[in-house]
Scaffold this active site. Sequence first.
Site, short mmCIF file in Angstrom:
data_model
loop_
_atom_site.label_atom_id
_atom_site.label_comp_id
_atom_site.label_asym_id
_atom_site.label_seq_id
_atom_site.Cartn_x
_atom_site.Cartn_y
_atom_site.Cartn_z
N ARG A 123 -0.33 30.87 28.52
CA ARG A 123 -1.57 31.65 28.41
C ARG A 123 -1.34 33.09 27.98
O ARG A 123 -2.17 33.96 28.24
CB ARG A 123 -2.36 31.62 29.73
CG ARG A 123 -2.78 30.22 30.16
CD ARG A 123 -3.83 30.26 31.27
NE ARG A 123 -4.20 28.91 31.67
CZ ARG A 123 -3.55 28.20 32.58
NH1 ARG A 123 -2.49 28.71 33.19
NH2 ARG A 123 -3.94 26.98 32.88
N LYS A 144 -5.20 39.90 15.28
CA LYS A 144 -5.79 38.61 14.89
C LYS A 144 -4.67 37.64 14.57
O LYS A 144 -3.89 37.88 13.65
CB LYS A 144 -6.67 38.78 13.65
CG LYS A 144 -8.09 39.18 13.93
CD LYS A 144 -8.91 39.01 12.63
CE LYS A 144 -10.36 39.31 12.82
NZ LYS A 144 -11.11 39.08 11.56
N GLU A 186 -4.47 44.89 -0.28
CA GLU A 186 -4.99 45.31 1.04
C GLU A 186 -4.85 46.82 1.22
O GLU A 186 -5.65 47.44 1.93
CB GLU A 186 -4.29 44.55 2.18
CG GLU A 186 -4.53 43.04 2.21
CD GLU A 186 -5.85 42.61 2.86
OE1 GLU A 186 -6.71 43.47 3.15
OE2 GLU A 186 -6.04 41.38 3.06
N LYS A 228 -6.44 50.71 9.22
CA LYS A 228 -6.59 49.47 9.99
C LYS A 228 -6.65 49.79 11.49
O LYS A 228 -7.51 49.28 12.22
CB LYS A 228 -5.41 48.55 9.69
CG LYS A 228 -5.43 47.22 10.43
CD LYS A 228 -6.36 46.21 9.80
CE LYS A 228 -6.45 44.91 10.56
NZ LYS A 228 -5.71 43.81 9.96
N GLU A 238 -14.07 42.36 16.67
CA GLU A 238 -14.97 42.15 15.53
C GLU A 238 -16.39 41.82 15.96
O GLU A 238 -16.97 40.81 15.55
CB GLU A 238 -14.43 41.05 14.59
CG GLU A 238 -15.16 41.06 13.25
CD GLU A 238 -14.44 40.28 12.15
OE1 GLU A 238 -13.21 40.13 12.22
OE2 GLU A 238 -15.13 39.88 11.21
N ARG A 242 -15.60 46.23 12.69
CA ARG A 242 -14.37 45.61 12.18
C ARG A 242 -14.66 44.73 10.97
O ARG A 242 -13.77 44.49 10.14
CB ARG A 242 -13.69 44.79 13.29
CG ARG A 242 -12.33 44.25 12.85
CD ARG A 242 -11.48 43.73 14.02
NE ARG A 242 -10.24 43.18 13.49
CZ ARG A 242 -9.14 42.96 14.18
NH1 ARG A 242 -9.11 43.24 15.46
NH2 ARG A 242 -8.06 42.45 13.61
N ASN A 246 -13.38 43.02 5.94
CA ASN A 246 -13.56 41.82 5.11
C ASN A 246 -14.03 42.13 3.70
O ASN A 246 -14.39 41.21 2.96
CB ASN A 246 -14.55 40.86 5.79
CG ASN A 246 -13.97 40.28 7.07
OD1 ASN A 246 -12.79 39.94 7.12
ND2 ASN A 246 -14.78 40.19 8.10
N HIS A 249 -13.30 39.71 0.94
CA HIS A 249 -12.71 38.52 1.55
C HIS A 249 -13.60 37.29 1.52
O HIS A 249 -13.10 36.17 1.55
CB HIS A 249 -12.28 38.81 2.99
CG HIS A 249 -10.97 39.53 3.08
ND1 HIS A 249 -10.76 40.77 2.52
CD2 HIS A 249 -9.79 39.17 3.63
CE1 HIS A 249 -9.52 41.15 2.75
NE2 HIS A 249 -8.90 40.20 3.43
N HIS A 253 -11.56 34.35 0.17
CA HIS A 253 -11.18 33.12 0.87
C HIS A 253 -11.65 31.89 0.10
O HIS A 253 -10.94 30.88 0.02
CB HIS A 253 -11.79 33.09 2.28
CG HIS A 253 -11.08 33.99 3.24
ND1 HIS A 253 -11.70 34.52 4.36
CD2 HIS A 253 -9.81 34.45 3.26
CE1 HIS A 253 -10.83 35.27 5.02
NE2 HIS A 253 -9.68 35.24 4.38
N HIS A 266 -3.41 35.56 -1.75
CA HIS A 266 -4.50 36.19 -1.01
C HIS A 266 -4.90 37.53 -1.64
O HIS A 266 -6.08 37.81 -1.86
CB HIS A 266 -4.08 36.39 0.45
CG HIS A 266 -5.12 37.07 1.31
ND1 HIS A 266 -6.31 36.47 1.63
CD2 HIS A 266 -5.14 38.30 1.89
CE1 HIS A 266 -7.03 37.31 2.38
NE2 HIS A 266 -6.34 38.41 2.55
#
Lengths: 366, 366
Positions: A123, A144, A186, A228, A238, A242, A246, A249, A253, A266
Amino acid sequence: MRELTVDLGERSYPIYIGEGLLREAASYFEKCGLSKRSPLLIVTDEHVGPRYLPALEATLRKAGYQTVGITLPSGEGSKSLAVFESVITKALEAGLDRHSAVVALGGGVVGDLAGYVAAAYMRGIRFVQIPTTILAHDSSVGGKVAVNHPLAKNIIGAFHQPEMVLYDLETLQTLPARQVSAGLAEVVKHGLIWDASFVDWIDGNAGKLRSLDPEALGYALHKGCSVKAAVVSQDERENDVRAILNLGHTIGHALEAVAGYGEMLHGEAISIGMVGAARIGVELGAPQEVYEVTKRVLAKCGLPVRLPSHFDTDAVMDAMMHDKKFKEGRMVYIVPTAIGQVEIDKNMSADRVRRMVEQLKEEAEV
Amino acid sequence: MRELTVDLGERSYPIYIGEGLLREAASYFEKCGLSKRSPLLIVTDEHVGPRYLPALEATLRKAGYQTVGITLPSGEGSKSLAVFESVITKALEAGLDRHSAVVALGGGVVGDLAGYVAAAYMRGIRFVQIPTTILAHDSSVGGKVAVNHPLAKNIIGAFHQPEMVLYDLETLQTLPARQVSAGLAEVVKHGLIWDASFVDWIDGNAGKLRSLDPEALGYALHKGCSVKAAVVSQDERENDVRAILNLGHTIGHALEAVAGYGEMLHGEAISIGMVGAARIGVELGAPQEVYEVTKRVLAKCGLPVRLPSHFDTDAVMDAMMHDKKFKEGRMVYIVPTAIGQVEIDKNMSADRVRRMVEQLKEEAEV
C-alpha cells in the site's frame, strides 16, 4: 548543481539537476534518509540499464545500501499490468519491506511503472526518480504514476510522490536526436503555459538545447521542472489548475493511439497538438503571435508542426472519445490566450476540434 | 437506524447501520452527492449478487442513476490481479469517468477488490461500501483495499477511503452459522483492544449475536465500527496506533496461508491467534483473566480456540516470515495487557512465538 523543491507540505521533495550526480548517488540517498537496512529495488530498461545500472549499484553498495536490479524491455509495452506484476514478484523475492524504496532509473515508462509499483507495494513504499531522458523532466515530477490497459493509456494508477528526483545531465548525452527533440516538446509546453520570457529564451537557444549544451540544458530543465513544480504544488490531484499541463495532450494522446504507441513519439504528438491548440486559441481571440511563436519555437526544436495527411480524422476523434478527459459529448480543452498563458475550456465543441484536426493536415512546414 | 462518522478531515465519511437500508439505497446515494450523470459500477459475487443486485439496481435506476453490475466468483480467488484487470475492463467498457463511483456489494473480498479498482481507476474515483457479512464490518471501514499476489496476501493495494458505508442488517440474516461466528471474531477483537465493557457485553450476549437478533447485532456492529473508526481516525496509514488492529492477525494470516486460503476462515484463524496473543500477554505480566476471558468469549461465539494438531509449526513460522509485518529477524506483535487494552511490541522474539504456536495445539476446548 541546481536544486529546487516541489512544495507539497509533508510530501515536499527536492529535485537535483547537474552533471555527474549518479556518481554521487549514495550521498543523495543518505541525505534523503533512505534506509540501508532494507533492500532498494532499482527498475531500469534494456537501453539504460547496461549503461548505468552496474555503476549505480556499485556506488550504492559501497556506501552500505542493499540493492537489487530489474531490467525491463524498453518501450511503452512495459507499462502493462503483466510487467507490473513481475516487478512486484521481484520486490517480494528480494524481501522489500515497508522501509524499502523503489528506484526508477530511466525515462518516462520506467518512472511511471516503477512509481506505480512503489505506490501499490504494501500500500505504498518510498520511491526515487532518476530520469535519464529530457522528456522525463516532466513525468518524473508531480507524482502521477500509472500503467496502461489495452483499452486506455495510464488508466490504472495513483498519485504517489517521490522522495527526490536526481537528474544527472550526463545521462542525456547519449540520447538520439529524435528523442532530444521529443523531450524538448514538454520543455516548450512549460514555457507556453506559464512563462513568456522562457519561451523567448528557448526561441533564442533551441540550437544549444538540441546540441545538448550542458549549461543551456541545465537552465532549461530547471525552468521546466520549476513550472511543473509550481503547478503541482497548487493542485496535487488535478482538481483544477493542474489540467493546464495537458496543453496539446488531448489531441496528442489520440495521435499516439492512432499511430500505434511508439510510432509517433509522445513529444512529437503533443507538438502537433500544441500547434492545433494555438490555432483554436487564435480563433477564439488570442493574438495571432500565439500561433506563430508556438509553431516557430517547436519547429526550431526539431519537432513536427503538421499532421501527416494519412491520419484519419474519424479515427483521431474516436480515440479522443476514449480519453479520460472527455465527458458527456463535450471536451475539456486547454486553450492558449497569450504566450505563457492558457485557460481551461470545459465546454469545447467536438466540431471545432474536428475542424482543427483537418487544418493540421494542411499546416505549412516552417 | 444507527449512524456514525469516520473522522478523517476532508476524507471523513458516514457509516449507516440498520434494517432495510438497501431498499432506501437511492436516498443515501443522493445524500452522499453521487453523480447521476456518470455510471456507477456495482461489484458483487455469485453468492450475494443473485440475491440483492437486481433490486439494488432497480432502486437506483428508478431514482435516475445509471448502473452497471459485475458478478465475480465467490471467494479469495477473486482478489487477484487478473480479476482486478477484468473489473477495470468492465469499468472502461461501461464508460466510468472521474465522477463515477465503484460500489462494493458483498463481503471482504468484494470490498477489497472493488476498493482497489476505485483507488486505481483514473488514479482514484469514488467508492461505496455495502457490506453483506459480519466480518466486513471490519474491512469496510478504514480504507485498506488490496488484491493478493501468489506469494503474499494483500501485498498490492492502497489506502482509499469510501464515501460511505451502508450496512443493511437484513443481508446478514442468510449468513451460514460458520460465517456468523467467523465474523464475530473481529467484533470480539474490537472489544479486546479498546473496550472492556464491550467484551463484557459480548460475554453476556453471544447467544443473541449468533442467532442474529437484530437489536443485539445492530448494537455490536455499531460498537465494532466505532472502535475501528476511532483507531483509523488517529492513524489513517498505519504509522503507529493502527497496528493494534492486527491483534491475532500475525499468526492468523500464517494459519490461513498454511491451511490454504478458504479452508480456515479468517475469523477462525484470528480467533486462534487472539488466544495465542493472550497467552503471551499473560506470560509477559498481564492478569490471568486476559487469557481466560479471551478464550471464553471466543468460544461462546462459536469460534475455535485450539490449533488443530496437524498444523506444522515450521510451516506456520515460515508463513509468518513472509508476512509484511516481519522485519530483520524480529516481529511486531500486538500483546494484550488487560481486557480492552493492548500494546505494540516491536521486538517480539520468534522463539516465544514458536513456543506459543506449539502450546496452541495443546489448548483445551472450552
